[in-house]
Design a protein around this motif. Structure first.
Motif, PDB file in Angstrom:
ATOM      1  N   PRO A 107      50.021 -20.174  12.178  1.00 25.25           N
ATOM      2  CA  PRO A 107      51.056 -19.148  12.262  1.00 25.25           C
ATOM      3  C   PRO A 107      51.940 -19.249  13.507  1.00 25.25           C
ATOM      4  CG  PRO A 107      48.943 -18.247  12.912  1.00 25.25           C
ATOM      5  CD  PRO A 107      48.720 -19.699  12.668  1.00 25.25           C
TER       6      PRO A 107
ATOM      7  N   MET B  41      52.504 -16.872  15.737  1.00 31.47           N
ATOM      8  CA  MET B  41      51.896 -16.111  16.841  1.00 31.47           C
ATOM      9  C   MET B  41      52.887 -15.198  17.557  1.00 31.47           C
ATOM     10  SD  MET B  41      48.683 -16.801  16.895  1.00 31.47           S
ATOM     11  CE  MET B  41      47.453 -18.016  16.430  1.00 31.47           C
TER      12      MET B  41
ATOM     13  N   CYS C 172      51.474 -11.646  12.955  1.00 25.81           N
ATOM     14  CA  CYS C 172      50.581 -12.436  13.814  1.00 25.81           C
ATOM     15  C   CYS C 172      49.931 -11.546  14.871  1.00 25.81           C
ATOM     16  CB  CYS C 172      51.341 -13.579  14.460  1.00 25.81           C
ATOM     17  SG  CYS C 172      51.672 -14.914  13.290  1.00 25.81           S
TER      18      CYS C 172
ATOM     19  N   TYR D  49      47.672 -13.360   9.734  1.00 24.65           N
ATOM     20  CA  TYR D  49      48.405 -14.631   9.719  1.00 24.65           C
ATOM     21  C   TYR D  49      48.862 -15.016   8.320  1.00 24.65           C
ATOM     22  CZ  TYR D  49      45.953 -14.520  14.116  1.00 24.65           C
ATOM     23  OH  TYR D  49      45.452 -14.117  15.319  1.00 24.65           O
TER      24      TYR D  49
ATOM     25  N   CYS E  52      52.485 -14.206   7.787  1.00 25.63           N
ATOM     26  CA  CYS E  52      53.495 -14.805   8.678  1.00 25.63           C
ATOM     27  C   CYS E  52      54.386 -15.755   7.869  1.00 25.63           C
ATOM     28  CB  CYS E  52      52.787 -15.572   9.799  1.00 25.63           C
ATOM     29  SG  CYS E  52      53.905 -16.488  10.852  1.00 25.63           S
TER      30      CYS E  52
END
Ligand SMILES: [Zn+2]
Ligand SMILES: [Zn+2]
Length: 373
Positions: free
Chosen positions: A91, A93, A98, A103, A106
């Motif tokens: 992902p 992040m 996230c 995730y 995402c």
């Protein structure tokens, strides 16, 4: 020093070849995971039949951190030698999802809408550093890999079922809200349906009912061992009658479809089996793009909710590992087959019911070769 990494690579539909890749350089923010177990799920069987080429499959990966940069170890909280469950998402992040450990939502991981999404087991080995799948001795784990430390009492083989188990926690407990006193219908006793049983029983569900067909005899036995209160063979029994009998005529609070696209019948049964008002139906639509004559009036009359099941969150994985570490359920009964790297093709066919008999959960141990166990 290992220089070459053997891997099983998917080429045409239902075709596996073997290739060796260079061991990647980890630079200052990456790691190499030595794969111990790569679990296989139903989606792998479907992908195996597709035209996608040059992919190292295997997205349910457990292994030991073989080599890691200091920055990566500090970031992840795991060090060389630790056993980890590697999520298949890579992902961004940065996004809202996230930050919540979701995730799967995402944009960077969304295989369906983002052609550049990198996911273990799905991404082309053309993309350097190539090791994006568990059917290989090692996988590459960049800065944004998501790892969970596997508890000491959980073997690699047992951790291999953590992914379906985390889906059980996610779908039944988090998405649907199964809890103490709940009544639940689970349709389909594959690895996914069986994992839902454990999650539901661990959460205190009062009545868990699971359906299967006559060929699922062994799976229904395992379902009982996992705590299912009622098992129904839909070919021998009238499922709705049995469900009503088991719930004092009321129907269930929750109906979870784990039949992986067995057609419209399970969905219709799921709606019919729901209690009079405010039940929840957990659905998976990937295999069923359309549903002609969907009885939406029945759903609204019953004031029912539809909930989508797709993947799992960080927290669900952590709880799945804790469930496995509790050793309260005979999960080993579901671990039916482990194949070596040279038998990836047979392993995938086995999950698709065109290989070994009495399959529940199948894994690849890429360090094995020779006959299946
Ligand atoms: Zn999967
Ligand atoms: Zn993101």
């Amino acid at each position: 020093m290992v220089e070459k990494v053997p891997a099983a690579v998917k080429m045409g539909p239902n075709e596996t070849v073997y290739r060796e890749f260079d061991m990647p350089d980890i630079g200052d923010d990456a790691a190499i995971i030595k794969v111990e177990i790569a679990g296989i799920c139903g989606s792998d069987v479907k992908n195996y039949g597709k035209k996608i080429e040059n992919v190292i499959m295997g997205h349910e990966n457990v292994g030991v951190v073989y080599k890691a940069s200091k920055k990566w170890s500090d970031r992840k909280g795991v060090k060389e030698g630790d056993r980890v469950l590697l999520e298949h998402y890579l992902p961004c992040m940065k996004c809202e999802w996230c930050h919540q450990g979701e995730y799967r939502h995402c944009k960077e991981t969304d295989w369906h809408t983002n052609p550049n999404a990198i996911r273990y087991g799905y991404t082309s080995a053309d993309l350097a550093p190539h090791l994006w799948g568990g059917f290989a001795h090692y996988v590459y784990a960049p800065w944004n890999a998501v790892v969970h430390k596997v508890p000491d009492s959980v073997t690699a083989e047992l951790a291999g079922i953590a992914t379906p188990m985390s889906n059980g926690v996610q779908w039944a407990l988090f998405e649907a809200g199964v809890g103490f006193g709940s009544t639940v219908l689970i349709q389909g006793p594959g690895q996914q349906g069986l994992a839902q049983i454990i999650a539901c029983k661990a959460a205190g569900a009062e009545v868990v009912i699971i359906t299967g067909t006559t060929k699922d005899k062994r799976r229904l036995e395992v379902a009982k061992a996992f705590g299912a209160d009622v098992v129904i063979d839909v070919m021998q029994q009238d499922p709705l009658e049995e469900i009503l009998k088991a719930t004092g005529g009321k129907g269930v609070d929750f109906s979870i479809d784990c039949t992986a696209g067995a057609g419209t019948a399970p969905m219709l049964l799921g709606i019919a089996a729901l209690k009079r008002k405010a039940g929840k139906l957990v659905i998976q639509g990937n295999e069923m793009p359309t549903f002609p004559d969907f009885p939406i009036y029945k759903v609204t009359q019953k004031y029912a909710s539809l909930v989508s099941a797709r993947g799992h969150s960080y927290k669900a994985c952590e709880l799945a590992l804790r469930l496995l570490a509790s050793h309260k359920y005979p999960v080993e009964q579901a671990l039916t087959h482990i194949f070596g790297l040279d038998q990836v093709d047979w392993a995938l066919k086995s999950v698709g019911n065109k290989g070994a008999a009495d399959v529940i959960h199948v894994s690849v141990n890429p360090w094995l070769s020779g006959q299946p166990n």
